[in-house]
Each structure stands twice: as C-alpha cells, then as structure tokens.
Write an enzyme that holds these catalytic residues in place. Structure first.
Site, PDB file in Angstrom:
ATOM      1  N   CYS A 262      16.378  49.575  54.577  1.00 64.21           N
ATOM      2  CA  CYS A 262      16.893  50.468  55.629  1.00 64.21           C
ATOM      3  C   CYS A 262      16.098  51.772  55.739  1.00 64.21           C
ATOM      4  O   CYS A 262      15.644  52.143  56.825  1.00 64.21           O
ATOM      5  CB  CYS A 262      18.376  50.732  55.418  1.00 64.21           C
ATOM      6  SG  CYS A 262      18.805  51.740  53.979  1.00 64.21           S
ATOM      7  N   HIS A 310      23.031  54.034  53.424  1.00 65.66           N
ATOM      8  CA  HIS A 310      22.435  53.241  54.509  1.00 65.66           C
ATOM      9  C   HIS A 310      22.039  54.164  55.656  1.00 65.66           C
ATOM     10  O   HIS A 310      22.703  55.171  55.924  1.00 65.66           O
ATOM     11  CB  HIS A 310      23.422  52.182  55.006  1.00 65.66           C
ATOM     12  CG  HIS A 310      22.786  51.175  55.915  1.00 65.66           C
ATOM     13  ND1 HIS A 310      21.964  50.178  55.459  1.00 65.66           N
ATOM     14  CD2 HIS A 310      22.840  51.024  57.269  1.00 65.66           C
ATOM     15  CE1 HIS A 310      21.540  49.444  56.484  1.00 65.66           C
ATOM     16  NE2 HIS A 310      22.055  49.944  57.591  1.00 65.66           N
ATOM     17  N   HIS A 322      18.525  48.855  62.734  1.00 67.64           N
ATOM     18  CA  HIS A 322      18.537  49.055  61.286  1.00 67.64           C
ATOM     19  C   HIS A 322      18.171  47.757  60.580  1.00 67.64           C
ATOM     20  O   HIS A 322      18.171  46.677  61.186  1.00 67.64           O
ATOM     21  CB  HIS A 322      19.907  49.561  60.813  1.00 67.64           C
ATOM     22  CG  HIS A 322      20.999  48.534  60.867  1.00 67.64           C
ATOM     23  ND1 HIS A 322      21.946  48.390  59.877  1.00 67.64           N
ATOM     24  CD2 HIS A 322      21.305  47.574  61.791  1.00 67.64           C
ATOM     25  CE1 HIS A 322      22.787  47.419  60.182  1.00 67.64           C
ATOM     26  NE2 HIS A 322      22.423  46.906  61.337  1.00 67.64           N
TER      27      HIS A 322
END
Length: 347
Positions: A262, A310, A322
């Site tokens: 990520c 994240h 993402h």
C-alpha cells in the site's frame, strides 16, 4: 526374607473390555479437542473465513509497515557505514602522506641539525651565516611541529570515524534482526490467511476478497476510466501513475514498478511526479498538510485504521486507488470500506 510379588493383573473381557475401550476413546477425543491436533478444523462459513482473513491481513499489514520502516533505517545505516569507511580510508591515505613528510623532516634534522649551536658557530664563516642557518632551523622546527600536530589530529579523526562506524554497524545488525522478526510475522500471517482461503471455492474466494472480473482486468484492458484532474501538476501525475498501476499484484515490501504494497504504491506514484515520500504509512501521514475528509481532492493520501496501517491515493467521488492485500491487485475502491483515520495533501 519373603520376596515381594506383583499383584496379578486381571484381563478384561466382554462388557468390561468394551467399557474400558469406550472410556479410552472418549478420553483421547477429549484430549485431542483440547490440544487442537489430530483432527481437521471444522469447516468455516465464508463469512467466518472473511472475518479471520481480514484480521490476518490487517495484522500482516501492520507488520509490513514495521518491516518497511526497519528496512529503510537499515539501508540508511548501511549507506552511512559506507560513507564513514570511505572517509576513514581517505584520511588514512592523507595520514600516511603526512607521516612520510614527517619522516623526511626527521632525516633532514638528523643530517644537519644534530650539531651543537656552538660548533655550528665555530664552523661558520661568520656570525651572519650562523644566524641565517639558525633562522632556517627555527622554521624547520616550526614546520615539523605543525606536521606532528597535524598527524596527531588526523589520528584522532580516524579513531573517531572508526568508533562511529562500529556504532553504525551495531545499529545495522540490530535493524537486520528486526527485519527478520517482522518478515517472519508477515509471512506467518499471510500463510495462515492463504490456508483459510484454500477452504473456499473459487466463487466463495471472490466474494470474500471482493475481487471480481472488472477489478482483475482494470488497468490491463482499458476498463479503468479517465484519471480525474487534480489540484496541481504533481498530484495529477501521481493519480495518472496510480491508474496505470491498476491490476498490478500486491507484494508486501514492493515499491513497483510491477508490484506494490500500500505505501509502496503511494510512494511510487509521487516519485513519478518528482516528490519523494517516506516509505511507511505512519511517516507518510506526517508529510504535507492534513485535510478533513470533506475537503479531499484527487492526489490526497488517505489513511485507515487506528494504527495508520493502510494508505490509498484519493482519486475523487469517494474513491481511491490502493494496493489492498495479497488476495487482490491494485484497484479502485470506496474509501468508506475501511475505518478512515485521516488524510494528507502532499506539498
């Protein structure tokens, strides 16, 4: 003296034997149930698998970001160590040259300066010649003293560099050990998630991971739409990069160009725009200007979960691009699908 005899063991038969066998089997089954071995785990429902897999992925992502941070620090330590060693080598070479010069001065003094001043005066043709020689000797002594002082200073500098290098090497080894610990944690969590997903059918796995044909092919066959306009050229370049990355696989620790985790995706996206972001989510959120959710613009970094584990790149209309986890490639997703933790506008 009487011998001790063991009591005769009575053999079991008939109803007694069957009862004993039943008790033994029941005991074995109970023990197995408590130690969790020797039997297959009960088949979990897709919803239960999803819950467990999501938790494992979140734990793995936390460990991944710690791994990324430790890796960055290890790389910096390794670079610093190399620079310290290079500088120490240069100073050692300079020191050797100074030592050679000092040796030449000592030899010259031995050849001409070992005669007592009274003898030099007696051997000279006159006082003027003696005084001239004395002045030259004084200058030579000053030069020699300066050279000696220089050598001593260089020795101290080299020793300090070696001490710094030893400290940096110790830090590097510590970071490498930390890397191995985090790597073991990540791989353990991902392997556990993989085992759980293997219990499901292909259709169930697609449902659990949220993966469908459109997201699998996005970015490879043009089903990605047109990147939105961002507030500035750098944000636009980052968003365009993210759109081109759609469909790329998730690989923990990866920063592109063919795979990402990520924070690796957001770092690569902004690197393409000439902006160098930190490696980890918890460092990236401290970069730039914090913005509220209601004022998000394409190119903003959006962060999720309490531990800031994240990150995605906001592209407008409540959507982000993402890198989710190993079960899904880089894709478009609503920012509402995870607990929102904050956003940053890269400056």
């Amino acid at each position: 003296m009487a011998a001790h005899r063991k009591p005769r063991q009575r053999s079991l038969s008939g109803h007694t034997a069957r009862t004993a066998a039943t008790i033994a089997l029941a005991g074995a089954a109970t023990a197995t149930a408590f130690d969790g071995t020797g039997h297959a785990d009960p088949r979990l429902s897709p919803a239960e698998v999803k819950s467990k897999v999501d938790a494992l992925y979140r734990e793995a992502e936390v460990a991944t970001e710690k791994y990324n941070g430790a890796k960055e620090k290890a790389e910096n330590a390794e670079k610093s160590l190399g620079e310290l060693r290079d500088e120490a080598a240069r100073k050692t070479e300079k020191l050797n040259a100074a030592r050679e010069g000092l040796g030449s001065l000592a030899a010259a003094q031995y050849r001409s300066g070992g005669i007592a001043p009274s003898v030099q005066l007696a051997l000279s043709s006159g006082p003027d010649q003696y005084l001239e020689r004395a002045a030259l000797a004084d200058r030579a002594d000053s030069r020699r003293a300066a050279t000696v002082a220089g050598v001593q200073k260089q020795l101290q500098e080299i020793e300090q560099l070696r001490t710094e290098a030893d400290t940096t090497l110790a830090h590097l080894k510590s970071r490498q050990a930390e890397l191995n610990r985090h790597k073991k944690t990540v791989t353990g969590k991902l392997d556990a998630a993989k085992r759980l997903l293997s219990q499901l059918t292909g259709e169930q796995r697609a449902e659990v991971t949220g993966e469908d044909r459109a997201s699998r092919t996005a970015g490879r066959d043009g089903v990605s739409g047109t990147p939105p306009k961002a507030a500035d050229a750098r944000a636009s370049a980052a968003v365009s990069y993210a759109y081109k990355a759609l469909g790329s696989p998730y690989v923990w620790g990866a920063t592109g160009p063919d795979a990402f985790d990520c924070s690796g995706l957001t770092q690569a996206a902004y690197r393409s725009a000439g902006v160098e972001l930190p490696r980890t989510t918890y460092a990236q959120i401290a970069t730039g200007e914090r913005v509220p959710r209601s004022q998000l613009q394409p190119g903003d970094l959006v962060f999720f979960y309490q531990g800031i584990s994240h990150v995605g790149l906001y592209v407008g209309n409540g959507q982000m691009i993402h890198a989710p986890n190993p079960s899904a490639p880089v894709r478009l997703a609503p920012i509402s699908q995870m607990p929102f933790a904050g956003a940053t506008r890269v400056s």
